[in-house]
Write a protein that holds these residues in place. Sequence first.
Motif, short mmCIF file in Angstrom:
data_model
loop_
_atom_site.label_atom_id
_atom_site.label_comp_id
_atom_site.label_asym_id
_atom_site.label_seq_id
_atom_site.Cartn_x
_atom_site.Cartn_y
_atom_site.Cartn_z
N LYS C 372 -4.39 5.67 -5.45
CA LYS C 372 -5.32 4.92 -5.36
C LYS C 372 -4.75 3.85 -4.42
CE LYS C 372 -9.25 3.64 -3.03
NZ LYS C 372 -9.41 4.01 -2.11
N LEU C 375 -2.40 3.42 -1.71
CA LEU C 375 -3.59 3.31 -0.64
C LEU C 375 -3.58 2.03 0.03
CD1 LEU C 375 -5.27 6.70 -0.92
CD2 LEU C 375 -3.62 5.99 0.92
N LEU C 376 -4.23 0.82 -1.38
CA LEU C 376 -4.52 -0.19 -0.99
C LEU C 376 -4.01 -0.98 -0.21
CD1 LEU C 376 -7.08 -0.58 -4.00
CD2 LEU C 376 -8.20 -0.10 -1.57
N ASP C 381 -3.60 0.88 4.34
CA ASP C 381 -4.87 0.43 4.09
C ASP C 381 -4.74 0.62 6.08
OD1 ASP C 381 -7.55 0.45 3.17
OD2 ASP C 381 -7.35 -1.21 4.34
N ARG C 382 -4.16 0.11 6.48
CA ARG C 382 -4.14 -0.06 7.80
C ARG C 382 -4.35 1.28 8.78
NH1 ARG C 382 -0.86 -3.41 9.70
NH2 ARG C 382 -1.54 -4.90 7.85
#
Lengths: 408, 408, 408
Positions: C372, C375-376, C381-382
């Motif tokens: 996670k 992914l941040l 993320d974009r």
Amino acid sequence: MTHQEAAQSANLIFICVHREHYEFLKTLAPHLEGKVLVDLSNNLKKNKYPEANAAYLQRLVPKAAVVKGLNTLSAWALQNGLLAGKQVYLCGNNAAAKQAVAEMATKLGLAVLDRGSLSAAREIEDFPLRLFPEWRLPLCVALGLTAFFFFYLLIRDVIYAYVEKDQNISYRIMVSLANKVFPIVSLVMLSLCYLPGVIAAFLQLYRGTKYRRFPDWLDRWMLCRKQMGLVALGFAFLHVVYTLIIPIRYPFEYNLIKQVQRAAPNQNQTTPLHFDNTEAWGADSFFVTGILGFFLYVLLGLTSLPSVGGSLSWREFSFVQSKLGYLTLFICTTHGYIYGWNKFLRRSTYKWYTPPAFMLCLIVPSVVLVLKFILLVPCVDRTVMRIRQGWERRRPRGETDDMKATNM
Amino acid sequence: MTHQEAAQSANLIFICVHREHYEFLKTLAPHLEGKVLVDLSNNLKKNKYPEANAAYLQRLVPKAAVVKGLNTLSAWALQNGLLAGKQVYLCGNNAAAKQAVAEMATKLGLAVLDRGSLSAAREIEDFPLRLFPEWRLPLCVALGLTAFFFFYLLIRDVIYAYVEKDQNISYRIMVSLANKVFPIVSLVMLSLCYLPGVIAAFLQLYRGTKYRRFPDWLDRWMLCRKQMGLVALGFAFLHVVYTLIIPIRYPFEYNLIKQVQRAAPNQNQTTPLHFDNTEAWGADSFFVTGILGFFLYVLLGLTSLPSVGGSLSWREFSFVQSKLGYLTLFICTTHGYIYGWNKFLRRSTYKWYTPPAFMLCLIVPSVVLVLKFILLVPCVDRTVMRIRQGWERRRPRGETDDMKATNM
Amino acid sequence: MTHQEAAQSANLIFICVHREHYEFLKTLAPHLEGKVLVDLSNNLKKNKYPEANAAYLQRLVPKAAVVKGLNTLSAWALQNGLLAGKQVYLCGNNAAAKQAVAEMATKLGLAVLDRGSLSAAREIEDFPLRLFPEWRLPLCVALGLTAFFFFYLLIRDVIYAYVEKDQNISYRIMVSLANKVFPIVSLVMLSLCYLPGVIAAFLQLYRGTKYRRFPDWLDRWMLCRKQMGLVALGFAFLHVVYTLIIPIRYPFEYNLIKQVQRAAPNQNQTTPLHFDNTEAWGADSFFVTGILGFFLYVLLGLTSLPSVGGSLSWREFSFVQSKLGYLTLFICTTHGYIYGWNKFLRRSTYKWYTPPAFMLCLIVPSVVLVLKFILLVPCVDRTVMRIRQGWERRRPRGETDDMKATNM
């Protein structure tokens, strides 16, 4: 089926496309003439675009009748048939088009609310982006109170002990201090739930009518009472769990062993331990009021669940939220008073000449309870009741001023 | 717009006025001829007026068609669009007028129930004044049981100790005594939830048909099973919290220190403490059954929430409320038996020749469990199932009497 | 009214009869010609009969138009007017007949879903017999994990002590062991809630599109995340209560007395007890993370109640279930790490060369949190966000293979 054919075959067209891809609808514009276009789009952020998606769509396809709406429905609810009874918003410049969409929505079991012309589209598009607007004020109040009492207690307990007695009891911050802050904030928040109602009653009494609007701050306060109560319940829950883990904590064990050693200073002649009945009654009353208060707290929280509250009649709801609510406040305030019953008069309580935090936190609930008690006096109660049923006390200007003076 | 103009412009007129102000409608009577008047009024008390508001209105405006109804909707629900799916009642003497109001209500998403002529208005006006009618019986039972067991325990524990041993243990009333009363009442109430179902099954077995109505008391009992269970859950919750605060109470600490002193009578030769494995197993089994029972209790409570229960299929609901329910009753009864496992045969248990309270409270659950067990025996189970599917055992009159005799 | 007259007087006939009694309808067949028969019957077991009840009915009365449906409504809901918004299924070979039934159902406030021809009757008849189908997978996972960790701990704790130290600590199975299994399973289940979301994001990143279906196992996994979370909450609840009863258990008292004796080996010179600040901080952090984690857990559970979840906007729901959910996972994982903070490097931790259970259980949550976290990272993320908005990364076949190779 091509886009063109699709556009031609239907009168009501749902546009489920991201705004970035609207451009292609321009090419379809001739085929969309006179059709009703329902703009379901949402944005990812507020104020990302200068105009509403629906207004942009209307500009691209000027001869179609754009209706904005239904964008608050989640795909998940659609898929699972959970639409019935949901409220949806519509807006648009063409009344006939709106009517057509409203009829279709009603058939799906939705409750339609017309928000007027397309200029309301912006507002409707912002709905799904709202993040707990009604929780903002209660959470801010809770945060402010928590911060204030935390630092107040930090100074009075930990820093005082460090400065005056050269003790390092910083380990207390984690549990002991938090367990003082939580009940304090909870009790203050609970009384803040009931304060606006009491203020409103006194305002109506003073004005002698119910037909004048309350000031804005009071209105806003009254609208977030439920959220305030739930935040208070959250703090009460934390207080309960923090209290229950006390005996498994390290300091508890340490103190117990300490006490045993103190109780038997000379082991050859075991000193008989004295059981203090008053102490036992006091401590137990303290626990019992706490438990009953929490129990009622939980009951209040349960009835504020939408499905439970919705199944109550108006009188039942008002019974629970008002009678039971005041009982909860009364019991929790008593819990606080019992905590301090033998501390009020001790000098050691007022470290650095400041009152302890629990005294501060008892002020607001006590005020609310006293005011409520005044409102329960038969003659006052009757007047409030009559005002709430529409009775008005009209006086010439002069008299009102007199009364004002008396009140002040 | 004057009242007259308003009255003339519409066919369906909602009267949202307090009964005290109805008088003025008399002056409008000519303009209201042939109109449908919907009386939405509620009273503050039951039996405040000799006739229903709607009947009074009809008397004032005899040529209008008065329809009573929709008065159970709260202003709050109206404002927030929470009408969909709510059930409303209507009554009136004019069928066409009722039809018009019913259609309007259906459009708003309401479920309309026609209660007949205007003579039902009284009943409909009393609906919003009802205060938990279905909770009355369970709460009375709970109150009665609590009072009985409280005084029983008071006499056996506190007064016995005072009279026979000259000890003042009155401090136990607050927590220890309450913590005996709560689980006892909880367990009895839980078994009272399941007792009527078992009685009904035996009654059907005895009668050999499901087409005869149950006696009234059984019907009423069965209708408040859910409320009984929730009251039992409330008592169980209190029992849990009362138990968990034991170690922070003053007497716990006192006893611990006492025990330490006793464990080391002569400190010069530290007596090795003996760890009793049986004791550990017994106490832990007691706690584990208690915790699991409470966990299942909470699960049952959750599924009785309207929104959760409503999302279950019939089989799921009956699985939870019946299978899981009996499991809960079984585990909680075991919890009670383990509590008394080594007390049954001790003479000191029977103070003043009375059985302890926990023995009394185990009677009802044990009976329910035994009866349920009999119903689970395949041949009995099959017969009940067949009866519930509509099968009837018809016998000549004489045989029935025979069977009656055998049963008795 | 005889059956014949009833059959002749209506066009829409509801058959509320058990299948066993259908036979008699054969005699009424002439009177039922051209009528719409709604088969409401349910069976007591799956696959009890070779054909669906509705198909059997159609065979008996070939000239009537049989429609299967509405069988999922409970008599209880009908009686209490709780139909509004419920979803019901219909199927039948005659479109006009289905239409007539659908209209009637819509009027009652039901949401009708057409499942096609009469061959779907079987499936519809099996609906009321379903027993928590979406709970099956989570419960199996929970059971598997519980069994594995129980035996793992049994071997490492109880059997190890018996074999290597000749101690009988079997009494620990009831509470101490269970209280290790529950938090472990709870944490693993909670992380299994969030793992599929993370896997899906990485899969979308890898594929560069959101328009390809997820593999079946991932779909099924994602559909039972809510149930997984609720099972995890149940285990966490048990863990909390099991922890809170520790101090009233027999071994706690025993250990305390033991410790007192050890603290004062020679009573003539009371050894001063040392208060370990680090120990106090460590233990308290452990408790605080546990309590806060449980608090957030309960919040998550509350928002998954249908009535609460239904009143949230999409953004609010995703905020609670995603942001708050990951926060809960983070805090609970920290709780686990603090538990082991001074055990990681001790040799005695690795009995029989196996890692302790809490280490095993930290693997999955740690992996989820790390993924996670990746992914941040803004650029990742974009990209995910763009893909979820419909953007696609298209490459010639060769490049995709390259990428595949790199990924592997």
